[in-house]
Enzyme design. Structure first.
Site, mmCIF file in Angstrom:
data_model
loop_
_atom_site.group_PDB
_atom_site.id
_atom_site.type_symbol
_atom_site.label_atom_id
_atom_site.label_comp_id
_atom_site.label_asym_id
_atom_site.label_seq_id
_atom_site.Cartn_x
_atom_site.Cartn_y
_atom_site.Cartn_z
ATOM 1 C CG ASP A 50 -0.327 -0.157 2.399
ATOM 2 O OD1 ASP A 50 0.819 -0.578 2.258
ATOM 3 O OD2 ASP A 50 -1.116 0.390 3.047
ATOM 4 C CB SER A 51 4.667 1.308 0.419
ATOM 5 O OG SER A 51 4.692 1.034 -0.868
ATOM 6 C CG ASP A 89 -0.100 -4.171 1.988
ATOM 7 O OD1 ASP A 89 0.255 -5.384 2.614
ATOM 8 O OD2 ASP A 89 1.705 -3.389 1.653
ATOM 9 C CE LYS A 119 3.261 -5.972 3.471
ATOM 10 N NZ LYS A 119 2.719 -4.734 4.235
ATOM 11 C CD GLU A 121 0.485 -1.217 8.028
ATOM 12 O OE1 GLU A 121 0.674 -0.524 9.250
ATOM 13 O OE2 GLU A 121 0.906 -0.826 6.915
ATOM 14 C CD GLU A 188 8.049 -0.334 7.184
ATOM 15 O OE1 GLU A 188 7.142 -0.823 6.996
ATOM 16 O OE2 GLU A 188 8.045 0.964 6.636
HETATM 17 O O1 KIV Z 1 3.592 -1.252 1.708
HETATM 18 C C1 KIV Z 1 4.622 -1.270 1.463
HETATM 19 O O2 KIV Z 1 5.592 -1.212 0.062
HETATM 20 C C2 KIV Z 1 5.055 -2.126 2.168
HETATM 21 C C3 KIV Z 1 6.976 -2.595 2.346
HETATM 22 C C4 KIV Z 1 7.920 -1.963 2.368
HETATM 23 C C5 KIV Z 1 7.081 -4.051 3.338
HETATM 24 O O3 KIV Z 1 4.814 -3.042 3.478
#
Ligand code: KIV
Length: 313
Positions: A50-51, A89, A119, A121, A188
């Site tokens: 989600d970056s 994510d 994924k 958090e 992280e």
């Molecule tokens: O959102 C993302 O790209 C991430 C990575 C930096 C692990 O969670």
């Protein structure tokens, strides 16, 4: 190509089996087809992070990205990857309310993208949700330490596990997620000692990003390591290229050529098929495909229209 653990497509079981192996897992992010194809050549796991909210959409945090946007990018990445395990994510707000909400979001991701896992958090607080998903056939990659979706409650992008009690909480988080069935953990921005203790304590691979070489694998945002974004990067990023400067130079060269009428030159121009410059004509190939052009009445026009269109690539 660098040596990797398997030649066939990576499964969740392959990632799990990498725990404790001498060769760490290589993980990269991708948001689109081109980056996914490149990452797939070298990585064991490709994350649609989600970056992308910050990197691709210019947002100040990861919070604004929606499930629909993650799914659109996830589909493009999953279609491009042949070897790497693709993980998407779950974005902020799509899973925290309840295990049932998380299941609905994760099921959409798997059905609509073709990715193998999601994924999310959160440490101990998300263990019930992780257990709910994994019991229902959804592989989950956990994410502890710095959790960017909680940036407003943690007060910024600060590294975690700074003292003994913070490190103990991280360890408890890791154990809870592993017991809940997560197949691996992203760790992280965590102090080296804490990352090492977590890696030694859990039977699933830890994938570090700013968490030292003690982890079972490493991940970076691809755009960060490529220098694609320009500007400052987090301390844990190593820049392997400066694509931003390269691209800026190429764009400037194009602009200069256009202004000097040096582009397009003869190589990029079509001629008339019956004219003296017929060697330049390319009447059937449009955008990499063979297409028969048609006139206003929809009937073949002998290539008159196609002569006027450039061929891509
Ligand atoms: O959102 C993302 O790209 C991430 C990575 C930096 C692990 O969670």
């Amino acid at each position: 190509m660098a040596a990797t653990l398997v030649d066939k497509p990576f499964s969740v079981a392959d990632i799990l089996a990498a725990k404790g192996r001498a060769q760490p897992l290589v993980c990269l992010t991708a948001y689109d087809k081109i980056m996914a194809q490149l990452a797939d050549q070298v990585a064991d796991l490709v994350l649609v992070g989600d970056s992308l909210a910050m990197v691709a959409y210019g947002q100040a945090s990861t919070l604004p990205v929606t499930l629909d946007i993650m799914i659109a990018h996830g589909r493009s990445v999953a279609e491009a990857c042949r070897r790497a395990l693709v993980v998407v994510d779950l974005p902020f707000g799509s899973y925290q309310a309840s295990p049932a909400q998380a299941f609905d979001s994760a099921a959409r991701v798997l059905k609509e993208t073709g990715a193998a896992a999601v994924k999310l958090e959160g440490g101990q607080v998300m263990a019930e949700t992780v257990a709910f998903l994994t019991a229902r056939g959804i592989p989950v990659l956990g994410h502890i330490g710095l959790q960017p979706q909680s940036v407003h409650s943690i007060g910024g992008y600060r590294y975690q596990g700074r003292d003994a009690s913070a490190a103990a909480q991280l360890l408890a988080d890791a154990k809870a997620l592993a017991a809940a069935g997560a197949f691996a953990l992203v760790v992280e921005a965590v102090a080296e000692g804490a990352a090492r203790a977590i890696t030694q304590a859990v039977a699933i691979p830890t994938i570090g990003i700013g968490a030292s070489v003690a982890c079972d694998g490493q991940i970076l945002v691809s755009e960060d390591l490529l220098g694609w974004q320009g500007g400052r990067a987090p301390r844990f990023v190593k820049r392997y290229a400066d694509l931003n400067s390269l691209a800026a130079q190429a764009l400037q060269a194009f602009a200069d050529d256009v202004r000097a009428r040096a582009f397009p030159s003869a190589n990029q121009v079509y001629g008339l098929e019956d004219g003296a410059d017929s060697k330049n004509s390319d009447s059937s190939a449009l955008y990499g495909q063979s297409v028969q052009s048609t006139g206003d009445d929809g009937k073949p026009d002998g290539g008159k229209i196609s002569q006027l269109r450039p061929k891509r690539g």
